[in-house]
Design a protein around this motif. Sequence first.
Motif, mmCIF file in Angstrom:
data_model
loop_
_atom_site.group_PDB
_atom_site.id
_atom_site.type_symbol
_atom_site.label_atom_id
_atom_site.label_comp_id
_atom_site.label_asym_id
_atom_site.label_seq_id
_atom_site.Cartn_x
_atom_site.Cartn_y
_atom_site.Cartn_z
ATOM 1 N N VAL A 145 3.020 -30.827 -47.098
ATOM 2 C CA VAL A 145 1.504 -31.464 -47.276
ATOM 3 C C VAL A 145 1.681 -32.878 -47.373
ATOM 4 O O VAL A 145 0.805 -33.617 -46.914
ATOM 5 N N GLU A 146 2.823 -33.599 -47.897
ATOM 6 C CA GLU A 146 2.692 -35.008 -48.062
ATOM 7 C C GLU A 146 2.935 -35.516 -46.469
ATOM 8 O O GLU A 146 2.199 -36.593 -46.230
ATOM 9 N N ALA A 147 3.613 -34.944 -45.742
ATOM 10 C CA ALA A 147 3.737 -35.514 -44.361
ATOM 11 C C ALA A 147 2.493 -35.324 -43.680
ATOM 12 O O ALA A 147 2.307 -36.279 -42.703
ATOM 13 N N LEU A 148 1.784 -34.258 -43.830
ATOM 14 C CA LEU A 148 0.591 -34.097 -42.924
ATOM 15 C C LEU A 148 -0.608 -35.099 -43.491
ATOM 16 O O LEU A 148 -1.357 -35.548 -42.758
ATOM 17 N N VAL A 149 -0.876 -35.102 -44.893
ATOM 18 C CA VAL A 149 -2.144 -35.840 -45.369
ATOM 19 C C VAL A 149 -1.735 -37.070 -45.924
ATOM 20 O O VAL A 149 -2.717 -38.111 -46.056
ATOM 21 N N LYS A 150 -0.322 -37.621 -45.790
ATOM 22 C CA LYS A 150 -0.082 -38.778 -46.110
ATOM 23 C C LYS A 150 -0.482 -39.249 -47.704
ATOM 24 O O LYS A 150 -0.790 -40.364 -48.281
ATOM 25 N N LEU A 151 -0.617 -38.013 -48.592
ATOM 26 C CA LEU A 151 -1.022 -38.128 -49.948
ATOM 27 C C LEU A 151 0.104 -37.495 -50.865
ATOM 28 O O LEU A 151 0.604 -36.330 -50.497
#
Length: 487
Positions: free
Chosen positions: A471-477
């Motif tokens: 998720v972090e790699a996809l949305v940068k959050l």
Amino acid sequence: MAITKLESSKDYLRIWFLWKRQAIIVFWVIVLLVMAYAYTAKAVYESNAELLVMAKTREGEVISAGEDERRVVPITENDIYTEIEILTSHSVLANTVKSLNADQSSLSDSKKSIVSLVLTPIKMTGSAILRALRLTSDQSSELEKRVSKLKDSLIISPVIDSNIITIALHGEVPRNTFTILQTLLDKYFEHRSRVFSQREGMHFFNDQATDFRTRLQEAERKLKSFEFSQNIVNFGEQIFTEIELLAKLTEELKMLEVSYAQNCARISMLQLKMSADTTRVYLTRDMRRIPAILELEKGLVPVLIERSGISGGFTKGSREFKIIDQQIDMLRSEIRFEVEKAIRTEELEIESMRIKILSLKEKIAQLRSNVCELNQKGRTHQDLTRKVVLYRKNFSLYENKAEESKVFNRKSERRLANVSVSSEPTLLQKPIAPKRGSLLMLALVSGLAAALALPFLLEVIDNKLKSADDVEALVKLPVICSFNDIK
């Protein structure tokens, strides 16, 4: 998501255990398919034979250039590959198929296996597509199909170092495979005997030998008749002698012409001077050697001295002076008369020289004609001699070739050719395919490799989110919290 980090062996194990069900399924599918093929495919049998190519002899050479005294010709790679080309030629294969009926010449089992039932529609569809696209040609006749099938089933391996050709034939029907290979070797020897046969060549050589014998006899008769009619001893010496004589006469003619021209010029000038001045006497160097002129000149000298002595005491009109002048004129008239006689003599000699020059020119022309005639006869004699030598050589050549052809034909009839069967056709009792043990090992290795590689391939193409890191790699959050699956 795609694989983003593989830091330890646990990551590899995690991915494989994530897809282990698919990996196990692929492993067993591959093993089962390969083993199904191994137990359902038709057995392929092999029949083997060997040909030995021995050294050739000169009797087998129908036409050869030059004279080679070696009786044995070593085997080369070209000889072995020539035998292979003859063995796999269309004539040999077609004659093999024609000599057997449809059942005997069939290498395929009429019973359909599961594999053939599955692959036959695929093959027919592919062939139809290729024919529609004109990428392949349709075999119009059944014979061509059987010949093509036989050629594809043949495996020929040359062993250059030992001059052996190994032949293997694969087929699904063991008895037919053995029979076809035996028939193929028989047709190969028949075709080879026909290709290398010199029976027709023997007739040709005999005809040529007879023809050249007739030509040789006629040429020898013409040569003897020509030598007898021309009384020939040695054309070379005769021509050399004639040329030497011609050169000698030509040199003599040149010297005579120069002397003739000099004498004519000297006499003409002397006559011109004497006709221009009748009171004086002109002499040439040769005339001073004439005795009469020499004596008259000697008698003229005292008179001239006497006239010089009295010139001081007497005048030119005196009687004494006139008497001396009359004596001088008389002596000079005698000298002039002798000179004129010498001139006439010189003219006679010049005429004789002219006649001699004409005679020499005639002789030279005759010699040149003789040399040309001798040259022409020499060329004719040389042509006749060359024909005799050529006909004798050709007669000897074709007579020897006819004898060699007879020997070679007798050897061919007794199967003494330089190619023989060193190992008769044999049939292996066990089929060479399918090899179930090898296929099992291949299935296990292939299935294991596929089972190990498939999870990583599926992981690469899978786009689902599996962790907070994804998720972090996809949305940068950053991910604040996550909940496990509630069951």
